[in-house]
Design a protein around this motif. Structure first.
Motif, PDB file in Angstrom:
ATOM      1  N   GLU A  63       0.894  -1.054   0.223  1.00 42.98           N
ATOM      2  CA  GLU A  63      -0.081   0.120   0.304  1.00 42.98           C
ATOM      3  C   GLU A  63       0.823   1.259  -0.297  1.00 42.98           C
ATOM      4  N   SER A  64       0.505   2.295  -0.658  1.00 43.28           N
ATOM      5  CA  SER A  64       1.027   3.565  -0.847  1.00 43.28           C
ATOM      6  C   SER A  64       1.091   4.381   0.501  1.00 43.28           C
ATOM      7  N   THR A  65       2.040   4.995   1.063  1.00 40.11           N
ATOM      8  CA  THR A  65       1.844   5.813   1.965  1.00 40.11           C
ATOM      9  C   THR A  65       1.308   7.259   1.763  1.00 40.11           C
ATOM     10  N   VAL A  66       1.301   7.403   0.438  1.00 41.79           N
ATOM     11  CA  VAL A  66       0.607   8.655  -0.178  1.00 41.79           C
ATOM     12  C   VAL A  66      -0.926   8.533  -0.475  1.00 41.79           C
ATOM     13  N   PRO A  67      -1.811   9.080   0.216  1.00 39.49           N
ATOM     14  CA  PRO A  67      -3.135   9.348   0.003  1.00 39.49           C
ATOM     15  C   PRO A  67      -3.390   9.345  -1.486  1.00 39.49           C
ATOM     16  N   GLU A  69      -2.855   7.517  -4.028  1.00 32.90           N
ATOM     17  CA  GLU A  69      -1.909   6.759  -4.794  1.00 32.90           C
ATOM     18  C   GLU A  69      -2.196   5.294  -4.814  1.00 32.90           C
ATOM     19  N   ASP A  70      -2.145   4.649  -5.946  1.00 36.05           N
ATOM     20  CA  ASP A  70      -2.572   3.361  -6.038  1.00 36.05           C
ATOM     21  C   ASP A  70      -1.500   2.175  -5.452  1.00 36.05           C
ATOM     22  N   ALA A  71      -1.660   1.298  -4.891  1.00 33.49           N
ATOM     23  CA  ALA A  71      -0.851   0.231  -4.292  1.00 33.49           C
ATOM     24  C   ALA A  71       0.125  -0.206  -5.371  1.00 33.49           C
ATOM     25  N   CYS A  72       1.325  -0.519  -4.899  1.00 35.04           N
ATOM     26  CA  CYS A  72       2.368  -1.006  -5.897  1.00 35.04           C
ATOM     27  C   CYS A  72       2.467  -2.542  -5.552  1.00 35.04           C
TER      28      CYS A  72
END
Length: 211
Positions: A63-67, A69-72
């Motif tokens: 999961e991205s830590t930036v609200p 943004e899609d998960a990697c």
């Protein structure tokens, strides 16, 4: 009333006979089907070798830590059996026929029982003639270099046994060295200056410092 009793007995008798016939039919069908089944052939030696060599694919979503943004999605390969036991693979590559089959079977036994004794015994018999003794003068002076791995906030020392192993590999000009630590196999690449956990694929920078 007596007629009714006779009729009931007759029906019960007919039901009982029908039950016996059905049971006999099921038994006969089961016997015939089981006799027609072809027994599963044992796994061939090369099939076992391919299974032990296979690196299973693994996908992990981070999961991205930036609200917003899609998960990697990260795709990695899990280590094979021989990644943990490279000496066994080297021994297998040097054998043929029954010796090769016995060694592969011993490796497979490790997976099923956890017993490494037979595998290690057969491996040592194959590799023993190729073991090269290191002269005392080739060994690094005690405490010449201290090897460390990047722990994030600080550099962490290897224990003495692993440090001596790494130093010996460096002095004898090995490109890589493998060792066990915390129950997992690791590989240190001198050219890249990296340590890799062969189970989790985690990579950390390493360095050497003089004491």
């Amino acid at each position: 009333r007596s007629i009714n009793v006779v009729m009931k007995k007759r029906k019960l008798g007919e039901a009982y006979d029908a039950g016996l016939e059905a049971a006999a039919a099921v038994t006969q069908e089961s016997t015939s089907s089981s006799s027609s089944l072809t027994p599963t052939p044992p796994e061939s030696t090369e099939a076992v070798f391919r299974r032990l060599s296979r690196r299973a694919k693994s996908t992990k979503e981070i999961e991205s830590t930036v609200p917003g943004e899609d998960a990697c999605v990260v795709e990695t390969s899990l280590p094979s059996f021989f990644d943990s036991y490279p000496s066994a693979l080297r021994a297998i590559e040097r054998t043929t026929g029954e010796a090769r089959a016995s060694l592969i079977a011993a490796c497979d036994r490790v997976l099923w029982t956890g017993d490494e004794s037979q595998m290690r015994s057969l491996t040592s018999k194959v590799l023993e003639p190729e073991i090269v003794d290191v002269d005392a003068e080739d060994l690094p002076p005690k405490g010449f270099f201290r090897w460390q791995a990047d722990g994030g906030s600080e550099w962490l020392d290897y224990n003495e046994a692993i440090n001596d192993l790494i130093e010996t590999a460096r002095v004898t000009e090995q490109a890589k060295v493998r060792f066990f630590m915390f129950g997992s196999p690791y590989e240190l690449d001198f050219h890249k200056g990296m340590q890799t956990n062969l189970h989790s694929s985690t990579v950390r920078p390493v360095r050497k410092v003089q004491r």
